[in-house]
Scaffold this active site. Structure first.
Site, PDB file in Angstrom:
ATOM      1  N   SER A 143       0.807  -1.227   0.000  1.00 18.90           N
ATOM      2  CA  SER A 143       0.000   0.000   0.000  1.00 18.90           C
ATOM      3  C   SER A 143       0.838   1.275   0.000  1.00 18.90           C
ATOM      4  O   SER A 143       0.345   2.329  -0.407  1.00 18.90           O
ATOM      5  CB  SER A 143      -0.927   0.005   1.225  1.00 18.90           C
ATOM      6  OG  SER A 143      -0.209  -0.303   2.402  1.00 18.90           O
ATOM      7  N   ASP A 189      -3.008  -9.149   8.084  1.00 18.52           N
ATOM      8  CA  ASP A 189      -1.908  -8.902   9.012  1.00 18.52           C
ATOM      9  C   ASP A 189      -0.902 -10.021   8.784  1.00 18.52           C
ATOM     10  O   ASP A 189      -1.184 -11.189   9.091  1.00 18.52           O
ATOM     11  CB  ASP A 189      -2.434  -8.916  10.457  1.00 18.52           C
ATOM     12  CG  ASP A 189      -1.320  -8.709  11.470  1.00 18.52           C
ATOM     13  OD1 ASP A 189      -0.129  -8.685  11.084  1.00 18.52           O
ATOM     14  OD2 ASP A 189      -1.642  -8.564  12.665  1.00 18.52           O
ATOM     15  N   VAL A 190       0.277  -9.664   8.257  1.00 20.89           N
ATOM     16  CA  VAL A 190       1.248 -10.712   7.893  1.00 20.89           C
ATOM     17  C   VAL A 190       1.810 -11.438   9.112  1.00 20.89           C
ATOM     18  O   VAL A 190       2.479 -12.466   8.958  1.00 20.89           O
ATOM     19  CB  VAL A 190       2.421 -10.142   7.046  1.00 20.89           C
ATOM     20  CG1 VAL A 190       1.933  -9.669   5.682  1.00 20.89           C
ATOM     21  CG2 VAL A 190       3.171  -9.050   7.805  1.00 20.89           C
ATOM     22  N   ASN A 231       7.607  -7.930   1.816  1.00 25.74           N
ATOM     23  CA  ASN A 231       8.116  -6.563   2.001  1.00 25.74           C
ATOM     24  C   ASN A 231       7.592  -5.896   3.271  1.00 25.74           C
ATOM     25  O   ASN A 231       8.247  -5.001   3.814  1.00 25.74           O
ATOM     26  CB  ASN A 231       7.719  -5.734   0.766  1.00 25.74           C
ATOM     27  CG  ASN A 231       7.827  -4.250   1.005  1.00 25.74           C
ATOM     28  OD1 ASN A 231       8.917  -3.683   0.970  1.00 25.74           O
ATOM     29  ND2 ASN A 231       6.697  -3.594   1.276  1.00 25.74           N
ATOM     30  N   TYR A 282      15.451  -4.056  15.471  1.00 28.26           N
ATOM     31  CA  TYR A 282      15.055  -4.017  14.043  1.00 28.26           C
ATOM     32  C   TYR A 282      16.121  -4.724  13.201  1.00 28.26           C
ATOM     33  O   TYR A 282      15.804  -5.577  12.357  1.00 28.26           O
ATOM     34  CB  TYR A 282      14.891  -2.565  13.607  1.00 28.26           C
ATOM     35  CG  TYR A 282      14.620  -2.397  12.129  1.00 28.26           C
ATOM     36  CD1 TYR A 282      13.338  -2.575  11.604  1.00 28.26           C
ATOM     37  CD2 TYR A 282      15.642  -2.050  11.243  1.00 28.26           C
ATOM     38  CE1 TYR A 282      13.085  -2.424  10.243  1.00 28.26           C
ATOM     39  CE2 TYR A 282      15.404  -1.892   9.889  1.00 28.26           C
ATOM     40  CZ  TYR A 282      14.119  -2.070   9.390  1.00 28.26           C
ATOM     41  OH  TYR A 282      13.882  -1.915   8.046  1.00 28.26           O
ATOM     42  N   ALA A 308      18.283  -6.940  14.114  1.00 26.70           N
ATOM     43  CA  ALA A 308      18.289  -8.384  14.393  1.00 26.70           C
ATOM     44  C   ALA A 308      17.132  -9.069  13.677  1.00 26.70           C
ATOM     45  O   ALA A 308      17.279 -10.182  13.162  1.00 26.70           O
ATOM     46  CB  ALA A 308      18.203  -8.622  15.895  1.00 26.70           C
TER      47      ALA A 308
HETATM   48  N1  LIG Z   1      12.540   2.832   4.003  1.00 25.58           N
HETATM   49  C1  LIG Z   1      13.767   2.394   4.277  1.00 25.58           C
HETATM   50  O1  LIG Z   1      14.721   3.169   4.407  1.00 25.58           O
HETATM   51  C2  LIG Z   1      14.025   0.923   4.410  1.00 25.58           C
HETATM   52  C3  LIG Z   1      15.364   0.497   4.442  1.00 25.58           C
HETATM   53  C4  LIG Z   1      15.622  -0.867   4.570  1.00 25.58           C
HETATM   54  C5  LIG Z   1      14.579  -1.773   4.648  1.00 25.58           C
HETATM   55  N2  LIG Z   1      13.302  -1.314   4.629  1.00 25.58           N
HETATM   56  C6  LIG Z   1      12.224  -2.317   4.700  1.00 25.58           C
HETATM   57  O2  LIG Z   1      11.463  -2.212   3.510  1.00 25.58           O
HETATM   58  C7  LIG Z   1      10.123  -2.617   3.765  1.00 25.58           C
HETATM   59  C8  LIG Z   1       9.182  -1.515   3.306  1.00 25.58           C
HETATM   60  O3  LIG Z   1       9.501  -0.344   4.035  1.00 25.58           O
HETATM   61  P1  LIG Z   1       8.836   1.083   3.728  1.00 25.58           P
HETATM   62  O4  LIG Z   1       9.852   2.092   4.086  1.00 25.58           O
HETATM   63  O5  LIG Z   1       8.223   1.083   2.390  1.00 25.58           O
HETATM   64  O6  LIG Z   1       7.714   1.076   4.872  1.00 25.58           O
HETATM   65  P2  LIG Z   1       6.374   1.949   5.040  1.00 25.58           P
HETATM   66  O7  LIG Z   1       6.360   3.088   4.094  1.00 25.58           O
HETATM   67  O8  LIG Z   1       6.256   2.192   6.504  1.00 25.58           O
HETATM   68  O9  LIG Z   1       5.237   0.898   4.588  1.00 25.58           O
HETATM   69  C9  LIG Z   1       5.073  -0.264   5.338  1.00 25.58           C
HETATM   70  C10 LIG Z   1       4.123  -1.180   4.614  1.00 25.58           C
HETATM   71  O10 LIG Z   1       4.020  -2.416   5.356  1.00 25.58           O
HETATM   72  C11 LIG Z   1       2.665  -2.668   5.661  1.00 25.58           C
HETATM   73  N3  LIG Z   1       2.597  -3.397   6.928  1.00 25.58           N
HETATM   74  C12 LIG Z   1       3.187  -3.083   8.107  1.00 25.58           C
HETATM   75  N4  LIG Z   1       2.871  -3.996   9.040  1.00 25.58           N
HETATM   76  C13 LIG Z   1       2.075  -4.901   8.447  1.00 25.58           C
HETATM   77  C14 LIG Z   1       1.406  -6.078   8.878  1.00 25.58           C
HETATM   78  N5  LIG Z   1       1.497  -6.517  10.149  1.00 25.58           N
HETATM   79  N6  LIG Z   1       0.660  -6.765   7.986  1.00 25.58           N
HETATM   80  C15 LIG Z   1       0.554  -6.334   6.698  1.00 25.58           C
HETATM   81  N7  LIG Z   1       1.158  -5.236   6.221  1.00 25.58           N
HETATM   82  C16 LIG Z   1       1.908  -4.528   7.092  1.00 25.58           C
HETATM   83  C17 LIG Z   1       1.984  -1.312   5.684  1.00 25.58           C
HETATM   84  O11 LIG Z   1       0.577  -1.451   5.488  1.00 25.58           O
HETATM   85  P3  LIG Z   1      -0.445  -0.216   5.838  1.00 25.58           P
HETATM   86  O12 LIG Z   1      -0.256   0.807   4.752  1.00 25.58           O
HETATM   87  O13 LIG Z   1      -1.814  -0.831   5.777  1.00 25.58           O
HETATM   88  O14 LIG Z   1      -0.064   0.291   7.176  1.00 25.58           O
HETATM   89  C18 LIG Z   1       2.709  -0.636   4.514  1.00 25.58           C
HETATM   90  O15 LIG Z   1       2.164  -1.063   3.279  1.00 25.58           O
HETATM   91  C19 LIG Z   1      10.057  -2.917   5.257  1.00 25.58           C
HETATM   92  O16 LIG Z   1      10.244  -4.299   5.478  1.00 25.58           O
HETATM   93  C20 LIG Z   1      11.237  -2.142   5.819  1.00 25.58           C
HETATM   94  O17 LIG Z   1      11.689  -2.687   7.035  1.00 25.58           O
HETATM   95  C21 LIG Z   1      12.990   0.005   4.501  1.00 25.58           C
END
Ligand SMILES: NC(=O)c1ccc[n+]([C@@H]2O[C@H](COP(=O)([O-])OP(=O)(O)OC[C@H]3O[C@@H](n4cnc5c(N)ncnc54)[C@H](OP(=O)(O)O)[C@@H]3O)[C@@H](O)[C@H]2O)c1
Length: 254
Positions: A23, A72-73, A99, A163, A165
């Site tokens: 999303s 909810d994953v 993701n 995080y 870990a």
């Molecule tokens: N942004 C960075 O700098 C970065 C760097 C390294 C790794 N990552 C990783 O990349 C991935 C995406 O990050 P992002 O920055 O795009 O995050 P984000 O903008 O916060 O989006 C998080 C997404 O995960 C969904 N989500 C969270 N908890 C969930 C659950 N329990 N069940 C189903 N969906 C869930 C959210 O759904 P809703 O919209 O419904 O809340 C949203 O679609 C994550 O795994 C994050 O740890 C991010």
């Protein structure tokens, strides 16, 4: 896996993909990119239905197929219902992008079990739950799984130990699942992004972002599309000889 296609067909034509956390942020960019490559895409979200529906609408406007599915994953029953919904809508599942993730900061000395459980369940246990739910629906020719790790596994920052870990666990699961699923011609890889501009990183102070930009040879921070394009490669047959690997998608961050 070796499905015959005309040279001009998009590389994911006829494939079905599930993108958790589709999303917003990186997941939304992945959903759009896989759809542009020809896949039917299930955009999985936890609570943000408006954002998920907007991603689906933007994909449908291009002529590609997409649906939004709430789950909810971190919850097995919810994941199983989601996978059944996707199977009924689109048939066999060729591609899974694990993701969805959350980040909570706590310095050592203040780490509590509630935050530990939430991050490990959402970031790591979800990879097990969703992968296991999808496996019975992967076609005999094989498929591709891509998990989202983090550069913080390799280059930690204060306050983000739990995080990091949880993402190290994602790497471990990725490398081990690749061994187990190789005989089914299912590749399992991860990407490890550094700071990418999404809602997750919006609260990070500008001075921290400036320092990270200075430590990035390519001289900027990542946009979600930078990560999505690498994930799309690993989700395609172009990456058929890559498995059990974590690709550092970090602009060379040092
Ligand atoms: N942004 C960075 O700098 C970065 C760097 C390294 C790794 N990552 C990783 O990349 C991935 C995406 O990050 P992002 O920055 O795009 O995050 P984000 O903008 O916060 O989006 C998080 C997404 O995960 C969904 N989500 C969270 N908890 C969930 C659950 N329990 N069940 C189903 N969906 C869930 C959210 O759904 P809703 O919209 O419904 O809340 C949203 O679609 C994550 O795994 C994050 O740890 C991010």
């Amino acid at each position: 896996m070796s499905q015959t296609q005309s040279p001009s067909a998009p590389r994911l034509a006829g494939r079905t993909a599930i993108v958790t956390g589709g999303s917003r942020g990186i997941g939304a960019a992945v959903a759009r990119r896989l759809a542009a490559d020809g896949a039917r895409v299930a955009v999985v979200y936890r609570s943000n239905s408006n954002e998920a529906n907007a991603v689906v609408e933007s994909i449908r406007k291009t002529g590609a197929e997409a649906i939004a599915v709430q789950a909810d994953v971190a919850d097995a029953a919810s994941v199983n219902t989601m996978v059944t919904t996707v199977r009924e809508a689109f048939g066999a599942i060729d591609i899974l992008i694990n993701n969805a993730g959350i980040l909570e900061g706590q310095p050592v000395g203040e780490i509590d079990q509630t935050s530990f459980d939430a991050q490990f369940r959402t970031n790591a246990f979800s990879v097990i739950l969703v992968t296991q739910a999808v496996l019975p629906h992967v076609p005999a020719r094989g498929g591709h799984i891509v998990n989202v790790s983090s550069s913080l596994v390799y280059r930690p920052r204060a306050g983000l130990a739990v995080y990091a870990a949880s993402k190290a666990a994602v790497d471990g699961l990725t490398h081990a699942f690749a061994v187990e699923l190789g005989p089914r011609n299912i590749t399992v890889n991860a990407v490890a992004p550094a700071l990418t501009r999404t809602d997750m990183t919006a609260p990070i102070p500008d001075e921290v972002k400036d320092r990270m930009r200075e430590s990035t040879p390519l001289g900027r921070l990542a946009e979600p599309e930078d990560i999505a394009d690498a994930i799309a490669f690993l989700a395609s047959d172009d990456a058929r000889w890559v498995t059990g690997r974590t690709l550092k998608t970090d602009g060379g961050f040092i």
